[in-house]
Enzyme design. Structure first.
Site, PDB file in Angstrom:
ATOM      1  N   HIS A  52       1.057  -0.024  -1.256  1.00  0.00           N
ATOM      2  CA  HIS A  52       0.528   1.344  -1.348  1.00  0.00           C
ATOM      3  C   HIS A  52       1.532   2.227  -2.067  1.00  0.00           C
ATOM      4  O   HIS A  52       2.623   1.768  -2.409  1.00  0.00           O
ATOM      5  CB  HIS A  52       0.142   1.890   0.035  1.00  0.00           C
ATOM      6  CG  HIS A  52       1.292   2.098   0.980  1.00  0.00           C
ATOM      7  ND1 HIS A  52       2.057   1.079   1.477  1.00  0.00           N
ATOM      8  CD2 HIS A  52       1.798   3.233   1.540  1.00  0.00           C
ATOM      9  CE1 HIS A  52       2.973   1.560   2.296  1.00  0.00           C
ATOM     10  NE2 HIS A  52       2.846   2.874   2.343  1.00  0.00           N
ATOM     11  N   HIS A  54       3.380   4.965  -1.382  1.00  0.00           N
ATOM     12  CA  HIS A  54       4.456   5.796  -0.817  1.00  0.00           C
ATOM     13  C   HIS A  54       5.824   5.444  -1.406  1.00  0.00           C
ATOM     14  O   HIS A  54       6.119   4.281  -1.668  1.00  0.00           O
ATOM     15  CB  HIS A  54       4.485   5.665   0.706  1.00  0.00           C
ATOM     16  CG  HIS A  54       3.339   6.393   1.367  1.00  0.00           C
ATOM     17  ND1 HIS A  54       2.862   6.065   2.603  1.00  0.00           N
ATOM     18  CD2 HIS A  54       2.589   7.435   0.927  1.00  0.00           C
ATOM     19  CE1 HIS A  54       1.847   6.873   2.911  1.00  0.00           C
ATOM     20  NE2 HIS A  54       1.667   7.709   1.917  1.00  0.00           N
ATOM     21  N   ASP A  56       8.711   5.120  -0.237  1.00  0.00           N
ATOM     22  CA  ASP A  56       9.578   4.152   0.429  1.00  0.00           C
ATOM     23  C   ASP A  56       9.027   2.725   0.319  1.00  0.00           C
ATOM     24  O   ASP A  56       9.490   1.820   1.023  1.00  0.00           O
ATOM     25  CB  ASP A  56       9.834   4.546   1.892  1.00  0.00           C
ATOM     26  CG  ASP A  56       8.566   4.603   2.721  1.00  0.00           C
ATOM     27  OD1 ASP A  56       7.498   4.906   2.163  1.00  0.00           O
ATOM     28  OD2 ASP A  56       8.647   4.347   3.935  1.00  0.00           O
ATOM     29  N   HIS A  57       8.060   2.535  -0.577  1.00  0.00           N
ATOM     30  CA  HIS A  57       7.582   1.182  -0.902  1.00  0.00           C
ATOM     31  C   HIS A  57       7.647   0.900  -2.400  1.00  0.00           C
ATOM     32  O   HIS A  57       7.602  -0.251  -2.806  1.00  0.00           O
ATOM     33  CB  HIS A  57       6.151   0.983  -0.372  1.00  0.00           C
ATOM     34  CG  HIS A  57       6.124   1.024   1.132  1.00  0.00           C
ATOM     35  ND1 HIS A  57       5.995  -0.109   1.904  1.00  0.00           N
ATOM     36  CD2 HIS A  57       6.285   2.054   1.993  1.00  0.00           C
ATOM     37  CE1 HIS A  57       6.070   0.246   3.185  1.00  0.00           C
ATOM     38  NE2 HIS A  57       6.246   1.544   3.267  1.00  0.00           N
ATOM     39  N   HIS A 113      -4.185   4.264   5.944  1.00  0.00           N
ATOM     40  CA  HIS A 113      -2.844   4.841   5.752  1.00  0.00           C
ATOM     41  C   HIS A 113      -2.809   5.554   4.395  1.00  0.00           C
ATOM     42  O   HIS A 113      -2.408   6.707   4.292  1.00  0.00           O
ATOM     43  CB  HIS A 113      -1.815   3.722   5.840  1.00  0.00           C
ATOM     44  CG  HIS A 113      -0.392   4.175   5.680  1.00  0.00           C
ATOM     45  ND1 HIS A 113       0.251   4.957   6.609  1.00  0.00           N
ATOM     46  CD2 HIS A 113       0.515   3.946   4.692  1.00  0.00           C
ATOM     47  CE1 HIS A 113       1.494   5.201   6.193  1.00  0.00           C
ATOM     48  NE2 HIS A 113       1.668   4.599   5.035  1.00  0.00           N
ATOM     49  N   ASP A 130       2.185  -0.738   5.340  1.00  0.00           N
ATOM     50  CA  ASP A 130       2.162   0.185   6.482  1.00  0.00           C
ATOM     51  C   ASP A 130       0.789   0.220   7.156  1.00  0.00           C
ATOM     52  O   ASP A 130       0.466   1.172   7.864  1.00  0.00           O
ATOM     53  CB  ASP A 130       2.538   1.605   6.034  1.00  0.00           C
ATOM     54  CG  ASP A 130       4.002   1.720   5.687  1.00  0.00           C
ATOM     55  OD1 ASP A 130       4.741   0.723   5.827  1.00  0.00           O
ATOM     56  OD2 ASP A 130       4.417   2.813   5.249  1.00  0.00           O
ATOM     57  N   HIS A 168       7.856  -1.950   8.100  1.00  0.00           N
ATOM     58  CA  HIS A 168       8.921  -1.217   8.793  1.00  0.00           C
ATOM     59  C   HIS A 168       9.289  -1.898  10.108  1.00  0.00           C
ATOM     60  O   HIS A 168       8.409  -2.420  10.808  1.00  0.00           O
ATOM     61  CB  HIS A 168       8.478   0.214   9.149  1.00  0.00           C
ATOM     62  CG  HIS A 168       8.366   1.140   7.980  1.00  0.00           C
ATOM     63  ND1 HIS A 168       9.416   1.895   7.520  1.00  0.00           N
ATOM     64  CD2 HIS A 168       7.310   1.430   7.178  1.00  0.00           C
ATOM     65  CE1 HIS A 168       9.018   2.631   6.491  1.00  0.00           C
ATOM     66  NE2 HIS A 168       7.738   2.361   6.254  1.00  0.00           N
TER      67      HIS A 168
HETATM   68 ZN   LIG Z   1       3.446   4.362   3.836  1.00  0.00          ZN
END
Ligand SMILES: [Zn+2]
Length: 234
Positions: A52, A54, A56-57, A113, A130, A168
């Protein structure tokens, strides 16, 4: 195929999916730990599989492309349009497969998400980003509670022995909420009692037994639990 978890940032996991000297990397949030792991494993990164959009990915995509300029970058079209996903070269939808080098993964679209969240299924492994965590799930940021419930049920239909590689390390706090949501669930107690960190991978069977979101009996109970977790102080 072998899978190497690569801890990134505070509690993220990227993963190297390796066949011989070829690797795909799942969700590189930052380049350095992933490039170090690839060098340690003696592999060339041929593909970047994004679950996805975001930051932090996807934050490591450009740094990895500098060192591996030919790598293809895979995402769902809905998330690929988000500005934070750089240089997507291949867009994949539900039910399609993506083949990069010797690796072939099947795509499960699991919106909730984010609207373009996807999981990658390869052999006995699934990379869920996530959407599904060990004993938990991601927050519902873009989709509806119904969507997220349906998305988790799609993952629940995978064979129970499927290994779940999630985005995570939230397992300890997730198990606290699981015990709160289902105080009589002995499997939750056993899992909390034997938890070892890092806890990746889980299995679909373990999630069917302990994950209060996957175990919700319908979308309404899912929504009640998701809202409860958002406000849970543990
Ligand atoms: Zn995420």
């Amino acid at each position: 195929m072998r899978i190497v978890p690569v801890p990134c940032l505070k509690d993220n996991y990227a993963y190297l999916v390796i066949d011989g000297t070829y690797a795909a990397v799942v969700d590189p949030s930052e380049p350095a730990p992933v490039l170090d792991a690839a060098a340690r494993e003696g592999v060339d990164i041929g593909a970047i599989w994004l679950t996805h959009h975001h930051w932090d990915h996807v934050g490591g995509v450009e740094g990895i492309l500098q060192m591996h300029p030919g790598a293809e970058v895979v995402a769902h079209p809905t998330d690929a349009e988000k500005a934070k996903v750089p240089k997507v070269t291949k867009k994949v939808e539900d039910g399609q497969t993506v083949t990069t080098g010797p690796l072939t993964a099947k795509i499960i679209h699991n919106p909730g998400h984010t609207l373009g969240a996807i999981s990658y299924v390869i052999e006995d492994a699934v990379f869920t980003g996530d959407t599904l965590f060990a004993a938990g799930c991601g927050r519902v940021f873009e989709g509806t509670m119904e969507m997220m419930h349906d998305s988790l049920q799609k993952l629940a239909a995978l064979p129970p022995e499927t290994r779940v590689f999630f985005g995570h390390e939230y397992t300890a706090s997730n198990l606290k909420f699981a015990a709160h949501a289902e105080p009589d669930n002995e499997a939750v107690k056993a899992r909390a009692g034997s938890l070892v960190t890092p806890s990746t991978p889980s299995t679909i069977g373990d999630e069917l037994a302990t994950n209060p979101f996957m175990r919700a009996k319908d979308a309404a109970q899912f929504a009640e639990r998701r809202t409860g977790k958002d406000n849970f102080k543990g």
